[in-house]
Design a protein around this motif. Structure first.
Motif, PDB file in Angstrom:
ATOM      1  N   LEU A   1       0.057  35.025  23.676  1.00 39.74           N
ATOM      2  CA  LEU A   1       1.130  34.860  24.648  1.00 39.74           C
ATOM      3  C   LEU A   1       0.908  33.640  25.541  1.00 39.74           C
ATOM      4  CD1 LEU A   1       1.539  38.561  25.827  1.00 39.74           C
ATOM      5  CD2 LEU A   1       3.150  37.274  24.410  1.00 39.74           C
ATOM      6  N   ALA A   2      -0.333  33.446  25.969  1.00 37.53           N
ATOM      7  CA  ALA A   2      -0.612  32.445  27.002  1.00 37.53           C
ATOM      8  C   ALA A   2      -1.325  31.206  26.494  1.00 37.53           C
ATOM      9  CB  ALA A   2      -1.444  33.097  28.120  1.00 37.53           C
ATOM     10  N   GLY A   3      -1.777  31.183  25.248  1.00 35.80           N
ATOM     11  CA  GLY A   3      -2.498  30.038  24.731  1.00 35.80           C
ATOM     12  C   GLY A   3      -3.959  30.054  25.134  1.00 35.80           C
ATOM     13  N   ALA A   4      -4.705  29.092  24.636  1.00 33.76           N
ATOM     14  CA  ALA A   4      -6.160  29.080  24.804  1.00 33.76           C
ATOM     15  C   ALA A   4      -6.585  28.825  26.252  1.00 33.76           C
ATOM     16  CB  ALA A   4      -6.772  28.029  23.882  1.00 33.76           C
ATOM     17  N   GLN A   5      -6.043  27.758  26.868  1.00 36.69           N
ATOM     18  CA  GLN A   5      -6.506  27.353  28.200  1.00 36.69           C
ATOM     19  C   GLN A   5      -6.352  28.475  29.222  1.00 36.69           C
ATOM     20  OE1 GLN A   5      -7.904  24.321  28.981  1.00 36.69           O
ATOM     21  NE2 GLN A   5      -8.159  24.843  31.151  1.00 36.69           N
ATOM     22  N   LYS A   6      -5.143  29.011  29.344  1.00 41.78           N
ATOM     23  CA  LYS A   6      -4.885  30.048  30.350  1.00 41.78           C
ATOM     24  C   LYS A   6      -5.693  31.304  30.060  1.00 41.78           C
ATOM     25  CE  LYS A   6      -2.654  31.301  34.053  1.00 41.78           C
ATOM     26  NZ  LYS A   6      -2.824  30.553  35.314  1.00 41.78           N
ATOM     27  N   SER A   7      -5.815  31.663  28.793  1.00 41.57           N
ATOM     28  CA  SER A   7      -6.566  32.865  28.426  1.00 41.57           C
ATOM     29  C   SER A   7      -8.038  32.706  28.792  1.00 41.57           C
ATOM     30  CB  SER A   7      -6.426  33.151  26.930  1.00 41.57           C
ATOM     31  OG  SER A   7      -5.078  33.392  26.598  1.00 41.57           O
ATOM     32  N   LEU A   8      -8.595  31.544  28.497  1.00 38.68           N
ATOM     33  CA  LEU A   8     -10.003  31.300  28.832  1.00 38.68           C
ATOM     34  C   LEU A   8     -10.216  31.326  30.343  1.00 38.68           C
ATOM     35  CD1 LEU A   8     -10.789  28.480  26.257  1.00 38.68           C
ATOM     36  CD2 LEU A   8     -11.915  30.714  26.351  1.00 38.68           C
ATOM     37  N   GLU A   9      -9.298  30.731  31.083  1.00 39.12           N
ATOM     38  CA  GLU A   9      -9.418  30.732  32.541  1.00 39.12           C
ATOM     39  C   GLU A   9      -9.437  32.163  33.076  1.00 39.12           C
ATOM     40  OE1 GLU A   9      -6.145  28.445  33.969  1.00 39.12           O
ATOM     41  OE2 GLU A   9      -6.974  26.528  33.297  1.00 39.12           O
ATOM     42  N   MET A  10      -8.490  32.966  32.607  1.00 38.45           N
ATOM     43  CA  MET A  10      -8.379  34.331  33.111  1.00 38.45           C
ATOM     44  C   MET A  10      -9.568  35.197  32.696  1.00 38.45           C
ATOM     45  SD  MET A  10      -4.329  35.200  32.608  1.00 38.45           S
ATOM     46  CE  MET A  10      -4.543  36.912  33.144  1.00 38.45           C
ATOM     47  N   ILE A  11      -9.974  35.086  31.443  1.00 38.70           N
ATOM     48  CA  ILE A  11     -10.986  36.002  30.914  1.00 38.70           C
ATOM     49  C   ILE A  11     -12.391  35.620  31.351  1.00 38.70           C
ATOM     50  CG2 ILE A  11     -12.004  36.902  28.776  1.00 38.70           C
ATOM     51  CD1 ILE A  11      -9.195  36.697  27.520  1.00 38.70           C
ATOM     52  N   THR A  12     -12.683  34.311  31.476  1.00 36.85           N
ATOM     53  CA  THR A  12     -14.046  33.918  31.860  1.00 36.85           C
ATOM     54  C   THR A  12     -14.285  34.025  33.369  1.00 36.85           C
ATOM     55  OG1 THR A  12     -13.476  31.567  32.032  1.00 36.85           O
ATOM     56  CG2 THR A  12     -14.337  32.349  29.907  1.00 36.85           C
TER      57      THR A  12
ATOM     58  N   ALA B   1     -15.125  35.213  21.903  1.00 35.04           N
ATOM     59  CA  ALA B   1     -14.110  36.194  21.509  1.00 35.04           C
ATOM     60  C   ALA B   1     -12.719  35.569  21.472  1.00 35.04           C
ATOM     61  CB  ALA B   1     -14.135  37.383  22.470  1.00 35.04           C
ATOM     62  N   VAL B   2     -12.391  34.776  22.497  1.00 35.93           N
ATOM     63  CA  VAL B   2     -11.071  34.121  22.518  1.00 35.93           C
ATOM     64  C   VAL B   2     -10.961  33.143  21.351  1.00 35.93           C
ATOM     65  CG1 VAL B   2      -9.533  32.593  23.811  1.00 35.93           C
ATOM     66  CG2 VAL B   2     -10.770  34.428  25.002  1.00 35.93           C
ATOM     67  N   GLU B   3     -12.037  32.416  21.086  1.00 33.44           N
ATOM     68  CA  GLU B   3     -12.019  31.464  19.977  1.00 33.44           C
ATOM     69  C   GLU B   3     -11.747  32.172  18.653  1.00 33.44           C
ATOM     70  OE1 GLU B   3     -14.498  27.484  18.746  1.00 33.44           O
ATOM     71  OE2 GLU B   3     -15.666  29.250  19.328  1.00 33.44           O
ATOM     72  N   ALA B   4     -12.237  33.414  18.520  1.00 32.96           N
ATOM     73  CA  ALA B   4     -12.014  34.186  17.290  1.00 32.96           C
ATOM     74  C   ALA B   4     -10.527  34.415  17.039  1.00 32.96           C
ATOM     75  CB  ALA B   4     -12.751  35.524  17.360  1.00 32.96           C
ATOM     76  N   ALA B   5      -9.745  34.485  18.118  1.00 35.31           N
ATOM     77  CA  ALA B   5      -8.298  34.674  17.961  1.00 35.31           C
ATOM     78  C   ALA B   5      -7.649  33.489  17.263  1.00 35.31           C
ATOM     79  CB  ALA B   5      -7.645  34.884  19.330  1.00 35.31           C
ATOM     80  N   PHE B   6      -8.280  32.313  17.350  1.00 43.79           N
ATOM     81  CA  PHE B   6      -7.731  31.092  16.760  1.00 43.79           C
ATOM     82  C   PHE B   6      -8.344  30.784  15.397  1.00 43.79           C
ATOM     83  CE2 PHE B   6      -6.970  30.967  21.219  1.00 43.79           C
ATOM     84  CZ  PHE B   6      -5.729  30.371  21.361  1.00 43.79           C
ATOM     85  N   GLN B   7      -9.402  31.508  15.056  1.00 46.50           N
ATOM     86  CA  GLN B   7     -10.105  31.223  13.800  1.00 46.50           C
ATOM     87  C   GLN B   7      -9.947  32.319  12.754  1.00 46.50           C
ATOM     88  OE1 GLN B   7     -14.133  30.646  15.204  1.00 46.50           O
ATOM     89  NE2 GLN B   7     -13.848  28.441  15.478  1.00 46.50           N
ATOM     90  N   LEU B   8      -9.606  33.530  13.200  1.00 46.69           N
ATOM     91  CA  LEU B   8      -9.597  34.682  12.288  1.00 46.69           C
ATOM     92  C   LEU B   8      -8.254  35.385  12.314  1.00 46.69           C
ATOM     93  CD1 LEU B   8     -13.033  36.239  13.389  1.00 46.69           C
ATOM     94  CD2 LEU B   8     -12.619  34.843  11.354  1.00 46.69           C
ATOM     95  N   PRO B   9      -7.899  36.060  11.230  1.00 49.64           N
ATOM     96  CA  PRO B   9      -6.723  36.939  11.264  1.00 49.64           C
ATOM     97  C   PRO B   9      -6.924  38.011  12.335  1.00 49.64           C
ATOM     98  CG  PRO B   9      -7.520  36.647   9.011  1.00 49.64           C
ATOM     99  CD  PRO B   9      -8.549  36.048   9.906  1.00 49.64           C
ATOM    100  N   PHE B  10      -5.817  38.587  12.794  1.00 46.87           N
ATOM    101  CA  PHE B  10      -5.872  39.496  13.936  1.00 46.87           C
ATOM    102  C   PHE B  10      -6.891  40.625  13.755  1.00 46.87           C
ATOM    103  CE2 PHE B  10      -4.517  43.246  16.334  1.00 46.87           C
ATOM    104  CZ  PHE B  10      -4.485  42.716  17.626  1.00 46.87           C
ATOM    105  N   GLU B  11      -6.857  41.309  12.614  1.00 49.86           N
ATOM    106  CA  GLU B  11      -7.756  42.458  12.420  1.00 49.86           C
ATOM    107  C   GLU B  11      -9.218  42.033  12.452  1.00 49.86           C
ATOM    108  OE1 GLU B  11      -6.981  45.502  12.602  1.00 49.86           O
ATOM    109  OE2 GLU B  11      -4.829  45.104  12.712  1.00 49.86           O
ATOM    110  N   GLU B  12      -9.505  40.880  11.848  1.00 53.97           N
ATOM    111  CA  GLU B  12     -10.894  40.400  11.876  1.00 53.97           C
ATOM    112  C   GLU B  12     -11.279  39.949  13.279  1.00 53.97           C
ATOM    113  OE1 GLU B  12     -12.043  37.631   8.805  1.00 53.97           O
ATOM    114  OE2 GLU B  12     -10.549  38.491   7.433  1.00 53.97           O
ATOM    115  N   GLY B  13     -10.316  39.386  14.000  1.00 58.77           N
ATOM    116  CA  GLY B  13     -10.568  38.998  15.392  1.00 58.77           C
ATOM    117  C   GLY B  13     -10.891  40.213  16.249  1.00 58.77           C
TER     118      GLY B  13
END
Length: 697
Positions: free
Chosen positions: A143-154, A239-251
């Motif tokens: 929903l929010a992309g990498a940058q915003k997700s990383l900011e919020m989660i880290t 973990a966030v990077e996995a969302a961009f590298q793996l299919p959802f279930e594997e992520g």
């Protein structure tokens, strides 16, 4: 049907309502109830869409802290979130208050999200040494992309509803105060327009847009400084990077693996301990919950220097009027100018408005007359650590202050009972030890005297909350809890340098442990003259305080950062300590004067001598009842002295190292080095021999 989660159809909308006060936490009963209500909604042929809402002051605010540390009972949250996402009927989450952690993950499992304007959302798991474990690291980036997700989660920080809308996390923001009505309105629109159940896991636009980005490496590089020594923020990035590298279930599987790594980390245990300790510390043993508090509507502060000015800001920040007293107009003007500059700097950073600067400055009224304290409810003295001066001030306050006014000292070391003896109302006298800079540091070490009244104790603990501090109530002795332990560490650090270590080596051992700065850099920040005055005061009182090369620094006017020279040098506008060969020469000269032959000292010896002397002193403090619980000591050190929260505080850390190991080392140092500071505390000895911990007390 669950009592905490109910299902009821209203027209074409099936309403699932969570009602589990105070914050609708995701307990086992709530998780089970959410699944049961979903089944009802799925089976209800008349329901065209489902609405998830919460009663009370907030949406689901996260996990149930009462279940922390206990085995997870099925259904787990990932199962519940997945079930909602798999619904063939559109589900709308209506968010008010806060949607945090598992609460936001629950909302992300819904197909649409509408939030009230006042709502906030976030994933704060990193603050407990964890990462979102119910799909937060996989769904949020979609929903929010990498940058915003990383900011919020880290960071674990919350964001406003408007920011969440801009980021794509919510679909609509309503100015209404009724989340259910806003949700129903949105649900009717979904039904009327025939919108499908939009599953977040199937969204790919943001994933494709950020694939191959270097944002992950940039974040890891930034975290090397921002999250130095921490474990979970780096796992969050993985973990966030996995969302961009793996299919959802594997992520999702990768998220679970990383989540379990965090669960097994000692840092999680330390952060969870700190989390609960901060909440427990306000409950003072022996002080009934219903103890009345005095009404504090105005405050007088004596001293417009660094401490007094900072203390004044705390009260002005929450709308409490302050009268700020100095003996000379020049000192008063200087103090007010510094306060204004601090507020102006905050405004420049966008944290407050210029109007708020003026509002707060207007609440701080300068005065040169003690008589202006005649009607204030609380007076805080913040002058030099000199008993004679403080007693003179309290004698004056006793004459000019109304009956029922609380008379407090910001002393960091001196005897509250002796200060109180200068008055005819010792029951109204208390210590309120703020930490520098007082407008920033979160700790307020409240010190009870022998005769301090219970309602005064309750009031100063209540004030801590009002001015957004973490209050800890401690007993009266030299240095109380924090400085009593610190001075033992400081004395040992100086001895280590005397014997052959360098100030830089001692400081590095402490920063490697996780402290933001070492002993000598901290002395430079606080001002070397502060420690010098304390040592002189103790010498004047007849104590045998040995000479120190740090005394020589103070006598040469090397007072630390404020003079750009102390143990270290400082460049204009910089706080970075720079080793100074002149100090090395001064130390070498001091060793020769004292007949000391320097030797090589290992980092391990520095760690043990600096830390174990603190633990031994902490054990004495507990035994004497100066601190009621080990957690009180931990919170004082986390919020007052920068003890790394992920290590849980000094007494929790001691339990992790092993009480027996520390006792045996302390005993060895007593045999080899001598000194009362190394005489094992009876409590430390007893716990070691009984195989118990400080946490078991």
């Amino acid at each position: 049907m669950s009592e905490v989660v109910t299902y009821q159809r209203e027209g074409a909308i099936g309403v699932i309502t969570v009602n589990y006060p105070p914050v609708n936490a995701l307990s086992h009963a709530v998780r089970s109830g959410l699944l049961d209500a979903l089944k009802q909604g799925q089976a209800d042929a008349e329901a065209k869409a489902l609405l998830l809402v919460c009663e009370g002051r907030t949406f689901i605010a996260g996990a149930d802290i009462r279940e922390f540390g206990k085995p997870m009972q099925e259904p787990g949250l990932p199962t519940v979130v997945e079930a909602y996402e798999n619904s063939d009927k559109p589900i709308i989450a209506a968010i008010h208050g806060t949607a945090l952690g598992g609460g936001l993950e629950m909302a992300l499992g819904c197909h649409y999200r509408v939030a009230l304007e006042s709502a906030k959302v976030g994933l704060p798991e990193v603050k407990l040494g964890l990462l979102p474990g119910a799909g937060g690291t996989q769904r949020l980036p979609r929903l929010a992309g990498a940058q915003k997700s990383l900011e919020m989660i880290t960071t674990g920080d919350f964001i406003s509803a408007s920011d969440a809308l801009q980021a794509g996390i919510v679909d609509a923001v309503e100015a209404s105060s009724d989340a259910k009505a806003a949700g129903e309105q949105f649900a009717l629109k979904v039904i009327d327009e025939g919108k499908p159940a939009r599953r977040v896991r199937e969204l790919t636009d943001r994933i494709e847009a950020d694939k191959g980005s270097d944002v992950f490496e940039q974040f890891r590089t930034g975290l090397q400084k921002k999250a130095r020594g921490l474990f979970s923020p780096f796992k969050c990035v993985d973990a966030v990077e996995a969302a961009f590298q793996l299919p959802f279930e594997e992520g999702m599987k990768r998220e679970r693996e990383l989540f379990m790594e965090c669960m097994e980390s000692p840092q999680r245990a330390g952060l969870v301990h700190a989390f609960f300790a901060e909440r427990e510390v306000s409950k003072v043993p022996g002080l009934p919950k219903d103890t009345p508090v005095r009404d504090i509507k105005s405050v007088g502060i004596i001293g417009a220097g660094t401490m007094g000015g900072g203390i004044a800001m705390n009260f002005a920040n929450v709308g409490i009027p302050v009268r700020l007293l100095e003996v000379k107009q020049e000192a008063l003007d200087k103090g007010l100018a510094i306060i204004r500059r601090n507020y102006e700097n905050t405004a420049k950073k966008g944290r407050i408005t210029q109007a708020q600067v003026e509002e707060r400055m207007a609440l701080i009224q300068p005065t040169l007359a003690y008589e202006d304290f005649g009607d204030v409810d609380l007076v805080i003295e913040a002058v030099f650590e000199n008993m004679g001066i403080k007693k003179e001030i309290f004698g004056t306050l006793d004459k000019v202050c109304k009956q029922g006014a609380i008379l407090a000292s910001n002393t960091s070391t001196l005897d509250i009972d002796e200060i109180a003896s200068a008055t005819n109302r010792p029951e109204d006298v208390v210590g309120m030890h703020f930490f520098s800079p007082a407008n920033v540091m979160k700790l307020l070490e409240n010190v009870r005297g022998t005769k301090t009244a219970d309602d005064v104790k309750a009031t100063v603990m209540d004030i801590a909350k009002r001015i957004k501090k973490v209050g800890v109530l401690v007993g009266n002795c030299y240095g109380f809890v924090g400085n009593r332990m610190l001075h033992q560490r400081g004395a040992e650090a100086i001895k280590l340098v005397n014997e052959g270590a360098t100030p830089q080596q001692v400081d590095k051992v402490l920063t490697d442990l996780g402290f933001p700065m070492g002993q000598f850099a901290m002395s430079d920040l606080a001002g070397i003259d502060v420690g010098y005055r304390i040592r002189e005061e103790r010498r004047n009182a007849g104590e045998n305080i040995p000479p120190s090369w740090m005394d020589k620094l103070a006598e040469q006017g090397r007072l630390g950062q404020k003079t750009q020279a102390g143990t270290y040098l400082y460049e204009e506008g910089s706080r970075k300590p720079i080793p100074d060969p002149k100090v090395d020469a001064l130390i070498e000269e001091f060793r020769k004067e004292q007949g000391i032959e320097p030797r090589e000292i290992t980092d391990q010896e520095i760690l043990e001598r600096c830390m174990y002397v603190m633990i031994n002193e902490g054990a004495k403090i507990l035994e004497e009842g100066i601190a009621d619980r080990a957690l009180d000591v931990d919170i004082v050190w986390i919020y007052g002295y920068g003890f790394p929260a992920y290590r849980g505080g000094p007494m929790f850390w001691a339990d992790q190292v092993g009480v027996k190991e520390i006792y045996e080392t302390v005993k060895r140092f007593h045999d080899t080095l001598g000194g009362d500071q190394w005489k094992p505390a009876p409590l430390l000895e007893r716990l070691a021999k009984e195989g118990k911990t400080f946490g078991s007390l």
